[in-house]
Design an enzyme around this catalytic site. Sequence first.
Site: not given
Lengths: 316, 304
Positions: A153, A216, A252
């Site tokens: 991430d 995300k 996400k």
Amino acid sequence: MVLSFAPARQRFDTADLRTPLIDEVGTLDRVSRLTKRSIKNDAKIEGLRLTLSMIDLTTLEGADTPGKVRQLCAKARHLHDGAHSEAKMPIELPHVAAVCVYPSLVGVAKAELEGTNIAVASVATAFPSGQAPIDAKLTDTRSAVEQGADEIDMVISRGRFLSGDEPYAFDEIATIKEACGSAHLKVILETGELGTLDRVRRASDLAMHAGADFIKTSTGKVQPAATLPVTLVMLEAIRDFYYDTGKRIGMKPAGGISKAKLALQYLVMLRETLGEDWMTPTLFRFGASSLANDVLLQLAKQATGRYQSPDYFSVD
Amino acid sequence: MSTDSTQSSSLEQPSVADGAEPETQRLGVLKTYKLFVGGKFPRTESGRYDPLAAPSGDLIANVSRGSRKDFREAVVAARAAQSGWAGRSAYNRGQILYRIAEVLEGRKAQFREELELCGLSSEDASSEVAHAIDTWVHYAGWCDKFQQLFSTVNPVASSHFNFTLLEPTGVVAIVAAEEGGLAGLTAALAPAIASGNTCIALASERFPLSAITFGEVLHTSDVPAGVVNLLTGRRSELIEHIASHLDVNAVVSYDPDPDRRKRLQEEAVHNVKRVILREPGHGPSPYAILDTTEAKTTWHPIGT
């Protein structure tokens, strides 16, 4: 949208990337209608189970220790064994999608989750601010991958992006993607710092074209974190990208999603924006720490008919 | 505030000047009584209302018919407020209970009026309101004294200093007495919150008005949001959910109905709730505080 995917190594000109403007009022209106869908019991139980299977169980604190991470992994493997007879879960539970930790703890999590299907995700690239030179970010990423992280991430350089240096932000994502190797790359836009939905859409488009596997919303360290309107804009960006390129990008939302009811609203939005193909942990994740327990409480309520108490569920 | 239409029209009789147009009667504004949950006054989630009639048959008000989801929301609010309320100093809780009495005293007239609307005589209404105020003062005094009275130092046969203290039970659901809307509610609420519990009270079905107006008193008297939550509705419908909710630690019921009492006790087993069945009409007493506390005994080693 006309896009020429030039041969590798030829510079992609971000100026050629056209991004539609976002109708903010329309977005909010659409969101408010999506949150009012009535979900019947059977669908609710399925939705809650799906939610559990999409959770990236996360701990991202300065105070994280190997013990804390081992405990989180134990939770990931055994969501709820129901030691207390009243809280026995008559519904079969899936396991969560992944455990998300800092790079220094990837090794611990990897060892704990050996032999399970639970992935290990690691934040990287000077999370959460992203304010570090690219070399440091690359080292950060490579070290996480070497220790066995299945998913990375990364955070984008919001400072560069906001000052108009889009090529830098784009190249950075592409470079990190290269460093990830076979690990999946999730790109955190930190929408709370982007200010407008237009910029959220622009950053989403950049990230996807630069090679993100997931986009995300947030680090969870900035308020507001994930919100429904921001997620809708990103889902629509994913949809348009799919129509243009045929590639499915994951989504996400992360931060601030702690109630099962809210999670179900996200699933409704996902279903009605991207369709059933995306209703899987490989293309949709929740970044959350306390969501799992609330979902368990609601599942137990559905199964027993009695409102539950957190007293009978694990603390974390 | 709610007034009966005949009363308000007699109060607001427009003066008729000579040769003026025919008089118009003012239409009384009837209030919809909402719930009191988490320091706010939400409408019932269910959208259902029961009309409340005076003994004369006239419509007095619309009263929210609370649902199981309203109860659930109230439990969430009570749970969230519990540790903070229990963490207040006993002296501070006493101050806040006394503040309730003060604010109630200032709004006596409104409570009297509402009780009279529901059919009480003027004398009965006055004495009920006075009794409720005195009850709050009584328990305000006990907040920082019941611990001294009930905690003990226990003689043990080893070198330990052994003592027992009282802690609040936690989240307490209350089914208030059917008679005496305000005094009945007070008798149940005051001893429970005095020790640091937080409450969800289901008001009397016949006298629900004073319960919700009492919420307005709580709202303006330093009581933290969520410490007291007031619901109106039908006990036949709600008793099962009150009894079975696993995050409720005790139920105090003044409901005399034998079937509902049985149901309450049966459903309470799932988390071994304390069930306290009371008859209405007892005066204030520190022993009522004792009902919703838990004794914690500590063995502290001492040198020889």
